[in-house]
Design a protein around this motif. Structure first.
Motif, mmCIF file in Angstrom:
data_model
loop_
_atom_site.group_PDB
_atom_site.id
_atom_site.type_symbol
_atom_site.label_atom_id
_atom_site.label_comp_id
_atom_site.label_asym_id
_atom_site.label_seq_id
_atom_site.Cartn_x
_atom_site.Cartn_y
_atom_site.Cartn_z
ATOM 1 N N ILE A 498 0.732 -0.883 -0.057
ATOM 2 C CA ILE A 498 0.420 0.219 0.558
ATOM 3 C C ILE A 498 1.326 0.750 -0.554
ATOM 4 O O ILE A 498 0.924 2.475 0.325
ATOM 5 N N PHE A 499 2.685 0.718 -0.387
ATOM 6 C CA PHE A 499 2.806 2.208 -0.066
ATOM 7 C C PHE A 499 3.824 2.855 -1.484
ATOM 8 O O PHE A 499 3.873 1.946 -1.808
ATOM 9 N N PRO A 551 8.273 7.574 5.620
ATOM 10 C CA PRO A 551 6.988 7.556 5.321
ATOM 11 C C PRO A 551 6.649 9.219 5.846
ATOM 12 O O PRO A 551 6.305 9.682 7.089
ATOM 13 N N ASP A 552 6.166 10.162 4.685
ATOM 14 C CA ASP A 552 5.308 12.005 4.968
ATOM 15 C C ASP A 552 4.034 11.680 5.664
ATOM 16 O O ASP A 552 3.234 10.077 5.498
ATOM 17 N N SER A 553 3.736 12.548 5.537
ATOM 18 C CA SER A 553 2.081 12.465 6.414
ATOM 19 C C SER A 553 0.959 12.042 6.210
ATOM 20 O O SER A 553 -0.252 11.601 6.175
ATOM 21 N N LEU A 554 1.080 12.212 4.898
ATOM 22 C CA LEU A 554 0.816 11.528 3.282
ATOM 23 C C LEU A 554 0.581 9.880 3.082
ATOM 24 O O LEU A 554 -0.460 9.339 2.297
ATOM 25 N N GLY A 555 1.546 9.457 3.643
ATOM 26 C CA GLY A 555 1.920 8.277 2.930
ATOM 27 C C GLY A 555 3.018 7.838 2.720
ATOM 28 O O GLY A 555 2.980 6.298 1.601
ATOM 29 N N ILE A 556 3.108 8.426 2.162
ATOM 30 C CA ILE A 556 4.182 8.260 0.452
ATOM 31 C C ILE A 556 6.250 8.407 1.416
ATOM 32 O O ILE A 556 6.402 9.292 2.289
ATOM 33 N N ASN A 647 0.300 -5.855 15.690
ATOM 34 C CA ASN A 647 -0.520 -5.326 16.607
ATOM 35 C C ASN A 647 -0.794 -6.846 17.342
ATOM 36 O O ASN A 647 -1.392 -7.446 17.232
ATOM 37 N N PRO A 648 -1.055 -5.810 18.532
ATOM 38 C CA PRO A 648 -0.765 -6.951 20.215
ATOM 39 C C PRO A 648 -2.522 -6.882 19.674
ATOM 40 O O PRO A 648 -2.927 -7.888 20.513
ATOM 41 N N LEU A 649 -3.377 -5.950 19.348
ATOM 42 C CA LEU A 649 -4.585 -6.625 19.481
ATOM 43 C C LEU A 649 -5.473 -8.299 18.856
ATOM 44 O O LEU A 649 -6.414 -8.927 19.369
ATOM 45 N N THR A 650 -4.669 -8.350 18.053
ATOM 46 C CA THR A 650 -4.649 -9.257 16.781
ATOM 47 C C THR A 650 -3.856 -10.336 16.252
ATOM 48 O O THR A 650 -3.835 -11.537 16.234
ATOM 49 N N GLN A 652 -1.123 -9.691 14.750
ATOM 50 C CA GLN A 652 -0.939 -9.675 13.418
ATOM 51 C C GLN A 652 0.342 -9.339 13.322
ATOM 52 O O GLN A 652 0.567 -8.325 14.007
ATOM 53 N N ARG A 691 6.315 -10.907 6.511
ATOM 54 C CA ARG A 691 5.423 -10.700 5.578
ATOM 55 C C ARG A 691 6.356 -11.165 4.273
ATOM 56 O O ARG A 691 5.463 -12.106 3.798
#
Lengths: 707, 155
Positions: A498-499, A551-556, A647-650, A652, A691
């Motif tokens: 997604i990056f 990554p910047d604030s736009l995720g780029i 992700n400690p909740l899942t 993942q 992954r």
């Protein structure tokens, strides 16, 4: 006053058999030769004086004969017997000071791997051996010496790979293509673990790996080797994905022979790996060869050629943690194919015992095409030239100096069309003061990108080595390093998962200051101990303007000179041989504190993709003509990664420590050799890059016949 | 060293290795997976779609109520699905328990939401809830993957 010679015969101390191919080096001189088929050697044109000769051969302890008096007009005969050395690690290195040097006298941390260790593991890629050396780890083929590189999507290695002293990093991404290394034709590998920019320039700031290919032995030799392997099916039912087994096959044919004073070898390798995952398959044809030409003791030349035609699956991530062996939907057929060609040329001229010249030239062409979801192509080239001279000014003062020129070009959709070139000059002075050797050196380098000069860097270094006796040495060093940004870091425009990655042509060089203190011990024949080797180093490396993907604030994501960093740590390596060579063991432990720091020196975060602890152990048993080995590799859980955080909740993207066991059993009979090897015996599953599952258990049989 | 001693030594070493051989690597996971069908016409404002998992206490009727925080109930979301997609498979890893799952549209790039904590805390300002996306109750059992198929989404 006329010149004269020293000659003699070299034999095995135990059996009395003559030893061909022994290296004979005149100490504090560039003169040397090798023994012929009958173990005879001759050194001509030695001016009268007192000399020391060092005799080295893999598998044998080095022998130095001192106080050899050469008298005008008189030929001296000197016969030598060499004793076997059970650990078989090279003890003369050439990389750290750019000249032959006893490993205990090296000003920096150096380790060396000999051909016996390489052959015993029967691996086809050198990277699989390096992971078992102290201070070295790898993530998806990216070399990490003392945690310097981390993982930068394959771009921008901070450790330099050399083949026979010539840089081998890709011209666009500055990455390493391990398949280009002809593993079975390697004489030894030298790993300089301290920052090496003062001698080798950009990318050597985290260390240097120099792969030294062998010269053909005097006697003709043909070797046929075949390897068959099979991966286990996943031991976890949920991950089952294919009914049929996946195989590895590797076939090698090599021939070497001498003609007059010259020698050559040629090797053809065909490899097919189904891969343990859907997309990590690979097939390759590799043809390599080396010609060594000798014109008396004064002139010699060598040409090394390597052509690699390969095709492989293009793996980015797994399909899901429930299907980690499968490719994401839509990318099942993604592949890349390429052609890589290396031509390296060396010319050595020994003008006198005090003065020698080396000329090196290298060309590397790499073209690849990606087919699939994101089709792309690249044509890359790199040309390298170097002139080096070494001079012994006196019994105690030597110098090595030289110039290098390198030019890179790339034309690719992902990077655009760019060119860069660099010009460098270096000098290393070594002065021996009784028991201490002082090394003082530096390198100036200027580089330009697309015709615009970007930077000039001067990297000095100073080191002291104190060697009070033949078995112990201490060293202390400091030096400045640097790395120029690669074309990939400056100009990549791509999408990964997604990056999105966008160019940053404003990047500047990152720099480092490295400090190290260490000791080495090497001794033999202490009761039941045949040989004991110990190396301990404590180091502190500080980096400025470190280039990292952010990554910047736009995720780029851009590569940016974002942070200062500090990697402090220690590594300790111990090798021991016991009970008349029945048992040998090697263990190496590395501890790192890799952190990014703010302007005030405060710790901000742990650097990504660095192991805090790394421990490797190899145990070998040798009985009759059987060799058994057991290896264990531990690495602590990666504390920080870049792309997908745990992700400690899942649960993942869970990260776990590395615990991998390998075992091997080898035997040889007459001209035959067989090796059975199992890697990842207990099917331990872990990731390094998010992954991406690491290697499944594999069983391999290697059969080799020497003609 | 005699062969008997050698064999004993080898057996001791391998038994030690065997006993040290279960240090806990990655294992089978639990989660939810399935496929989603989308109406082929996506509005231009939708940058991507994702399957979002909330805990079982999320009340969708309170979504726009003052002070109600969606992120308090948020657990995770799956890989983003590109606009224009007609069919997509998904997998989301979850610990055993009861959850609610729904498909939402994002009006900003997903990487922007991931890297900007402030935006993420106000996620309800950046999502579109399609009328056809009724939250599904999902029960996750230990090391088992719950199949949720037959989702149809129209933005």
């Amino acid at each position: 006053m006329g010149n004269t010679s020293v000659s003699g015969k070299i034999a095995d101390a135990k059996s009395g058999m003559s030893l061909p191919g022994v290296n004979i080096q005149v100490q504090r001189s560039s003169l040397g030769t090798t023994s012929d088929l009958d173990g005879n050697y001759q050194l001509d044109d030695l001016p009268p004086g007192i000399y020391a000769l060092t005799f080295t051969m893999m598998g044998y302890a080095p022998h130095t004969e001192k106080n050899i008096q050469i008298v005008d007009g008189v030929s001296t005969e000197l016969n030598i017997e060499l004793k076997t050395n059970v650990l078989a690690s090279p003890q003369v290195v050439v990389t750290s000071s750019r000249k032959s040097q006893d490993i205990l006298e090296s000003p920096f941390s150096v380790s060396a791997i000999g051909p016996r260790e390489i052959q015993a593991k029967a691996v086809t890629q050198m990277v699989d051996i390096l992971s078992y050396e102290s201070g070295v780890s790898t993530i998806k083929g990216q070399l990490n010496i003392r945690g310097t590189s981390g993982y930068a999507i394959g771009a921008g290695s901070r450790s330099l790979l050399l083949i026979d002293g010539i840089p081998m990093l890709g011209s666009a991404a500055g990455n390493i293509t391990w398949a280009n290394v002809p593993t079975s034709e390697v004489d030894r590998v030298e790993i300089v673990k301290s920052g090496g920019s003062a001698m080798y320039g950009s990318s050597a700031m985290g260390g240097v790996v120099n792969i030294i290919t062998r010269n053909a032995p005097p006697q003709p030799e043909t070797r046929i080797s075949t390897q068959i392997g099979t991966y286990s099916k996943p031991r976890i039912d949920q991950w089952a994905w294919q009914d049929s087994r996946r195989y590895v096959s590797n076939f090698e044919l090599s021939h070497s022979r001498s003609f007059a004073d010259h020698a050559a070898w040629l090797r053809v390798q065909k490899r097919r790996d189904d891969g343990f995952m859907q997309l990590n398959w690979e097939e390759a044809l590799n043809i390599s060869g080396k010609v060594k030409l000798n014109f008396g003791n004064a002139h010699s030349a060598a040409v090394f050629v390597n052509v690699l035609d390969d095709k492989s699956g293009l793996l980015s991530t797994w399909k899901s943690p429930a299907d980690p062996f499968e490719a994401p939907a839509g990318s099942e057929n993604d592949l890349t194919d390429g052609l890589k060609t290396i031509i390296n040329i060396h010319y050595n001229y020994v003008r006198s015992p005090e003065l020698a010249y080396k000329v090196r030239g290298g060309a590397y062409w790499n073209s690849w095409q990606n087919h699939g979801v994101d089709p792309d192509h690249s044509n890359e080239s790199r040309y390298f030239a170097e002139l080096q001279s070494s001079r012994n000014w006196s019994e105690i003062l030597t110098s090595v100096q030289g110039f290098t020129l390198q030019e890179n070009g790339v034309e690719a959709q992902i990077f655009g069309t760019h060119g860069s070139h660099s010009l460098a000059a270096y000098l290393l002075l070594q002065q021996k003061l009784k028991l201490t050797t002082l090394s003082l050196g530096g390198r100036w380098e200027a580089y330009a990108v697309d015709g615009i000069e970007r930077d000039q860097v001067f990297s000095p270094q100073v080191a002291l080595n104190w060697k009070p006796n033949e078995w112990f040495a201490m060293r202390i060093s400091t030096g400045k390093g640097f790395r120029v940004p690669t074309v990939a870091e400056m100009f990549t425009r791509a999408r990964r998962s997604i990056f999105t990655v966008e160019p940053n042509p404003e990047l500047v060089s990152e720099t480092s200051i490295s400090r190290e203190i260490g000791l080495s011990l090497m001794t033999g024949q202490l009761g039941m101990i045949d040989l004991l080797k110990l190396d301990l180093a404590i180091f502190h490396n500080k980096f400025n303007n470190l280039i990292e993907p952010v990554p910047d604030s736009l995720g780029i994501i851009h590569f940016e000179n974002i942070s200062d960093a500090r990697i402090a740590g220690m590594d300790i390596g111990l090798g021991v041989s016991l009970f008349s060579n029945l048992v040998d063991a090697k263990t190496a432990y590395t501890w790192l504190d890799p952190v990014s720091v703010g302007a005030d020196g405060a710790v901000l975060d742990t650097l990504s993709y660095r192991y805090r602890q790394h421990w490797v152990t190899t145990l070998g048993l040798h009985y009759w003509n059987l060799d058994a080995s057991l290896e264990y590799r531990y690495a602590s859980r990666l504390e920080s990664v870049e792309l997908f955080q745990e992700n400690p909740l899942t649960a993942q993207d869970e990260r776990v420590p590395v615990h991998v066991w390998n075992a091997g059993l080898g035997t040889s009979y007459k001209d035959w050799r067989a090796i059975f090897r199992v890697e990842n015996i207990f099917q331990y599953y872990y990731t390094q890059l998010e992954r991406n599952l690491e290697q499944e258990r594999i069983f391999m049989i290697t059969l080799e016949k020497m003609l | 060293m005699t062969p008997v001693r050698l064999v004993v030594m080898v057996l001791v070493i391998f038994s030690l290795v065997w006993n040290c051989s279960d240090p806990g690597g990655l294992e089978a996971v639990s989660g939810v997976q399935g496929s989603i069908q989308f109406n082929p016409t996506w509005p231009d404002s939708i940058k991507s779609a994702v399957v979002v998992i909330f805990n079982k206490d999320l009340n969708l009727d309170s979504l726009n109520a003052p002070g109600y925080s969606v992120t308090d109930h948020y657990v995770t979301f799956g890989d983003p699905i590109d606009p224009g997609t007609e069919n997509a498979d998904y997998f989301i890893q979850l610990k055993p328990g009861d959850y609610q799952g729904m498909v939402i549209g994002l009006i900003v790039e997903p990487s922007q939401l991931l890297t900007n904590d402030e935006m993420f805390q106000n996620i309800q300002d950046y999502i579109v809830v399609p009328g056809t996306a009724i939250p599904r109750g999902i029960r996750i059992l230990e090391k088992q993957v719950n199949e949720q198929t037959g989702w149809y989404v129209r933005f």
